[in-house]
Design a protein around this motif. Sequence first.
Motif, PDB file in Angstrom:
ATOM      1  N   LYS A 112      92.105  30.094   4.274  1.00 11.57           N
ATOM      2  CA  LYS A 112      92.135  31.480   4.760  1.00 11.57           C
ATOM      3  C   LYS A 112      91.070  31.706   5.828  1.00 11.57           C
ATOM      4  O   LYS A 112      91.311  32.329   6.849  1.00 11.57           O
ATOM      5  N   THR A 113      89.877  31.204   5.571  1.00 18.58           N
ATOM      6  CA  THR A 113      88.778  31.351   6.530  1.00 18.58           C
ATOM      7  C   THR A 113      89.116  30.656   7.844  1.00 18.58           C
ATOM      8  O   THR A 113      88.921  31.228   8.922  1.00 18.58           O
ATOM      9  N   ASN A 114      89.649  29.444   7.747  1.00 22.63           N
ATOM     10  CA  ASN A 114      90.031  28.713   8.960  1.00 22.63           C
ATOM     11  C   ASN A 114      91.128  29.451   9.717  1.00 22.63           C
ATOM     12  O   ASN A 114      91.109  29.514  10.949  1.00 22.63           O
ATOM     13  N   PHE A 115      92.075  30.013   8.981  1.00 23.10           N
ATOM     14  CA  PHE A 115      93.170  30.752   9.620  1.00 23.10           C
ATOM     15  C   PHE A 115      92.625  31.995  10.321  1.00 23.10           C
ATOM     16  O   PHE A 115      92.978  32.283  11.464  1.00 23.10           O
ATOM     17  N   SER A 116      91.742  32.722   9.633  1.00 19.59           N
ATOM     18  CA  SER A 116      91.144  33.932  10.225  1.00 19.59           C
ATOM     19  C   SER A 116      90.344  33.581  11.474  1.00 19.59           C
ATOM     20  O   SER A 116      90.430  34.272  12.487  1.00 19.59           O
ATOM     21  N   ARG A 117      89.589  32.522  11.399  1.00 11.33           N
ATOM     22  CA  ARG A 117      88.799  32.096  12.548  1.00 11.33           C
ATOM     23  C   ARG A 117      89.720  31.704  13.706  1.00 11.33           C
ATOM     24  O   ARG A 117      89.486  32.074  14.856  1.00 11.33           O
TER      25      ARG A 117
ATOM     26  N   GLN B 215      93.018  35.492  19.592  1.00 11.14           N
ATOM     27  CA  GLN B 215      93.018  36.849  20.131  1.00 11.14           C
ATOM     28  C   GLN B 215      91.998  37.029  21.240  1.00 11.14           C
ATOM     29  O   GLN B 215      92.168  37.866  22.114  1.00 11.14           O
TER      30      GLN B 215
ATOM     31  N   SER C 163      90.642  29.348  -0.180  1.00 11.65           N
ATOM     32  CA  SER C 163      89.763  30.279   0.546  1.00 11.65           C
ATOM     33  C   SER C 163      89.295  29.656   1.858  1.00 11.65           C
ATOM     34  O   SER C 163      89.134  30.348   2.861  1.00 11.65           O
ATOM     35  N   GLU C 164      89.092  28.361   1.861  1.00 14.27           N
ATOM     36  CA  GLU C 164      88.701  27.672   3.089  1.00 14.27           C
ATOM     37  C   GLU C 164      89.832  27.722   4.117  1.00 14.27           C
ATOM     38  O   GLU C 164      89.595  27.936   5.308  1.00 14.27           O
TER      39      GLU C 164
ATOM     40  N   TRP D  34      92.786  32.747  14.215  1.00  9.43           N
ATOM     41  CA  TRP D  34      93.438  33.972  14.707  1.00  9.43           C
ATOM     42  C   TRP D  34      92.493  34.734  15.629  1.00  9.43           C
ATOM     43  O   TRP D  34      92.882  35.203  16.689  1.00  9.43           O
ATOM     44  N   HIS D  35      91.229  34.842  15.222  1.00  9.81           N
ATOM     45  CA  HIS D  35      90.232  35.530  16.049  1.00  9.81           C
ATOM     46  C   HIS D  35      90.046  34.795  17.381  1.00  9.81           C
ATOM     47  O   HIS D  35      89.991  35.422  18.444  1.00  9.81           O
ATOM     48  N   ASP D  36      89.951  33.467  17.318  1.00  9.04           N
ATOM     49  CA  ASP D  36      89.793  32.683  18.551  1.00  9.04           C
ATOM     50  C   ASP D  36      90.990  32.866  19.471  1.00  9.04           C
ATOM     51  O   ASP D  36      90.842  32.987  20.690  1.00  9.04           O
TER      52      ASP D  36
END
Length: 190
Positions: free
Chosen positions: A81-86, A92, A78-79, A88-90
């Motif tokens: 996934k969170t790092n990946f999402s963060r 974008q 889960s960590e 990806w957002h950065d």
Amino acid sequence: SETRSEMETDTENPLREADEDLVSEVNLSASMTEEEREEIQQELAKLEEEIGTLRQVLSSKEKQHAELKQKLGISPLSELKTNFSRGWHDMQSSVAYKKTSETLSTAGQRTSAAFSTLGSTITRKIGDMRNSPSFRSFEEKVENTVSTIKTKVGSTGSGGSFEDVLSSAAHASSQDTPTNNLMDSSGRQC
């Protein structure tokens, strides 16, 4: 016990790397008093002890950190996934991504417009072709042939078999086109 050639080699290269390190060490040691040397060694021992203590504290803190995450239900997956999402957002929200996205969007719009223009051109050309005299002549012949076939198949008289109807329709069609000089199996012109 050194041979003459070894001595000559030593005189040609008076200092090697290891020798240079030894000389610099001797020079430092010679310029320091015994008291200064002892003080530096004590400071070095003290730093090594502090480093060991800090490593123990860090290890304890990492263990506590892992336990708290486990209690909160935060797994390494889960960590991640969170790092990946963060990340990806950065990405974008970065200027480079926005410029690339705009460029690709513009290219897509231009490509779409080009295909639309191409489709319109093809449609117009097909329309022009359908309105040409040669296509109209061909269309009339096909309509006449279909009409003849329908008449012969639909009649109950001496129309004969379906093959006879097709043959007579082909014969009628060939009379309309003087360039067609084909013969069927019975020797009749088609």
